[in-house]
Motif scaffolding. Sequence first.
Motif, mmCIF file in Angstrom:
data_model
loop_
_atom_site.group_PDB
_atom_site.id
_atom_site.type_symbol
_atom_site.label_atom_id
_atom_site.label_comp_id
_atom_site.label_asym_id
_atom_site.label_seq_id
_atom_site.Cartn_x
_atom_site.Cartn_y
_atom_site.Cartn_z
ATOM 1 N N MET A 247 0.814 -1.220 0.000
ATOM 2 C CA MET A 247 0.000 0.000 0.000
ATOM 3 C C MET A 247 0.846 1.267 0.000
ATOM 4 O O MET A 247 0.317 2.372 -0.120
ATOM 5 C CB MET A 247 -0.925 0.027 1.222
ATOM 6 C CG MET A 247 -1.936 -1.095 1.278
ATOM 7 S SD MET A 247 -3.032 -1.096 -0.138
ATOM 8 C CE MET A 247 -2.266 -2.309 -1.168
ATOM 9 N N THR A 251 -2.073 4.918 -5.082
ATOM 10 C CA THR A 251 -3.348 4.187 -5.042
ATOM 11 C C THR A 251 -3.712 3.515 -6.363
ATOM 12 O O THR A 251 -4.225 2.391 -6.353
ATOM 13 C CB THR A 251 -4.476 5.137 -4.596
ATOM 14 O OG1 THR A 251 -4.152 5.658 -3.309
ATOM 15 C CG2 THR A 251 -5.799 4.407 -4.514
ATOM 16 N N SER A 254 -2.140 0.198 -6.336
ATOM 17 C CA SER A 254 -2.826 -0.747 -5.449
ATOM 18 C C SER A 254 -4.042 -1.346 -6.141
ATOM 19 O O SER A 254 -4.298 -2.551 -6.052
ATOM 20 C CB SER A 254 -3.245 -0.034 -4.161
ATOM 21 O OG SER A 254 -2.127 0.556 -3.533
ATOM 22 N N LYS A 309 -6.414 1.976 3.203
ATOM 23 C CA LYS A 309 -6.002 1.071 2.130
ATOM 24 C C LYS A 309 -5.623 -0.314 2.658
ATOM 25 O O LYS A 309 -5.793 -1.312 1.964
ATOM 26 C CB LYS A 309 -4.829 1.683 1.362
ATOM 27 C CG LYS A 309 -5.235 2.877 0.499
ATOM 28 C CD LYS A 309 -4.037 3.625 -0.036
ATOM 29 C CE LYS A 309 -3.218 2.794 -0.977
ATOM 30 N NZ LYS A 309 -2.088 3.561 -1.553
#
Length: 661
Positions: A247, A251, A254, A309
């Motif tokens: 993480m 983002t 991810s 996350k």
Amino acid sequence: MYLNIVFLPLLGSIVSGFFGRFLGGRGSCFITIFCVSLTFFLSCLAFYEVGLAGSSTYLSLMTWLESDSFHVDWAFCFDSLTVVMLIVVTFISTLVHLYSTEYMGEDPHLPRFMSYLSLFTFFMLILVTADNFVQMFVGWEGVGLCSYLLINFWFTRIQANKAAIKAMVVNRIGDFGLALGIFGIFICFGSVDYATVFAFAPQLSSSTLSFLNIEFEAFNLIGVLLFVGAVGKSAQLGLHTWLPDAMEGPTPVSALIHAATMVTAGVFLLARCSPFLEYCPGALVIISFVGGMTAFFAATTALVQNDLKRVIAYSTCSQLGYMIFACGLSNYSVAIFHLANHAFFKALLFLGAGSVIHAVGDEQDMRKMGGLRRLLPFTYAMMVIGSLALMGMPFLTGFYSKDVILEVGYATYSTASHFAYWLGSFAAFCTAFYSIRLLSLCFLVEPNGSRSLLLSASEGSWAIGLVLGLLAIPSMFVGYLSRDLFIGLGTDFWGNSLFCLPFNLSIIDAEFMSTSTKIMPLLLSMLGGFLSFILYRDYNDKLFMWKTSLIGRKLYTFFNRKWLFDKIYNEYVSQNILDFGYHFTYKSIDRGLIESLGPFGLSNVLLNQVKQSRAWHSGYLYHYLIIVVWGNLLFCLWFILGFPSLRVGILLLFSVLWLTL
């Protein structure tokens, strides 16, 4: 068309990577998005032609490796399993590319980021379209490399460096197991082509193989080794520790890793090898146990995580456990169905989380959020859809696949299947609990964050909104629309790409289970969601009292520290290996044995001998005469000892003449 599907992302990656400084950020985004979106369009055509029209395609480009009986081609196989993966990978990748134009728009290294994303997509396409294990291994290692590059994209951050190295090292363990499995396949079959291996599997199922000087059943051993590779990539129990740390990357990375590419590679490998795994009953039992334990472990760990996350990351780990134990129960079609469904709502959750983080100044701690439903209404709606789909609420995508996995687990009637069923059912309760907890802490409770950050929070641009809206549609409807095609009774969609022996087929038995058994996972999900809403909506005092009690504090600490896996690995595995490396391999071998024979041994001896020989070159005549006399005497001595009965007279004559002169 088929080759364009594979190589268009590579073209976009090369152009963006090598010419990004000339194209700029906008130009690199345009090139990569165009290439990947065109790949998605061609993948839709391939899905129609191969999946719906039943016209599988095989392309052989050229010979790659050839040595005696070892022969590997560059070849591509497009069957039903491949085209389903193509749709998932290219659709998610296209949206992640589009999302990145806004999320990473201010980053000065945007061309490099877009190049890495496209390269990631290319290697995943190589993996799913390969016709043999060696070519598949190229894509397997390629996605590992790209995950390192993307997790470590912000390379000035120490935590990103650590996370990327951890992901690389942990995956090397799984990759080593996969490589051993491929070696074993070549020893047993004399080939690494899918077609050859799967065709001869029934005839060679009783063969044995010696490993570590122990005789094993060859198929069970190879099946376990292949599963070790899947454990590394798909973050199953034991090799899962890299996934939450990943993480640290941006983002969009991810979302791409967790939804469509890297972590799904292990499930795809097991499904691809279904004609082989069906003759590995021992390996299938291990796969079922590990998958069930992973689903339970990751769900309980996500209950108490505070990083937005990381909660979704452990959710991915848990859902992968469902897919793995479905493969262990020989329900490969159900596993791939859940893989495809999961990709949509998990990408929606990650990108929705990115929208939240982007809006609140890169804050990821859920305890510092709250009250965002008024500030980010569209993102809130998207997160609700993704969370409900993850929980398996009726008529959303997750409901049509996750519940079927639990049903076939109960209907298989074996120890491993019932073990996985009960752990999976409790994991469903935990999934609903942490999903509603996430929504409550981020959107429903009173604001807990910085006033300046909350006042500046607002929805993202049209790119973020468009991507979330496009992901919400399949998160709601694709499960219902594709259920009969993928796992309906009598469907011939999969053709020969997936195989299940008749006595392992349990999806029919699942249709005749009692209603109470069927709806129990749903009731547990609803109970978990309702309980979480009650406890976290207003930060109930009883929740605080339970957390601070003796048992509650112990459990909270245990789950929050991820079942102490990192502590065990760091203190008992990594530290001992480092100590062994320092005290034995470095001190005893490198600085001891090697240096005593090398720099401080043989080298010093030679230097000393050279210095002594240089001393004879003094320039004095009597020194040179002594060398000549002693040299000739030694030569004569050797000649006499070597040939004592032949030329003694000649030797004496020459000696007298030499002395006379």
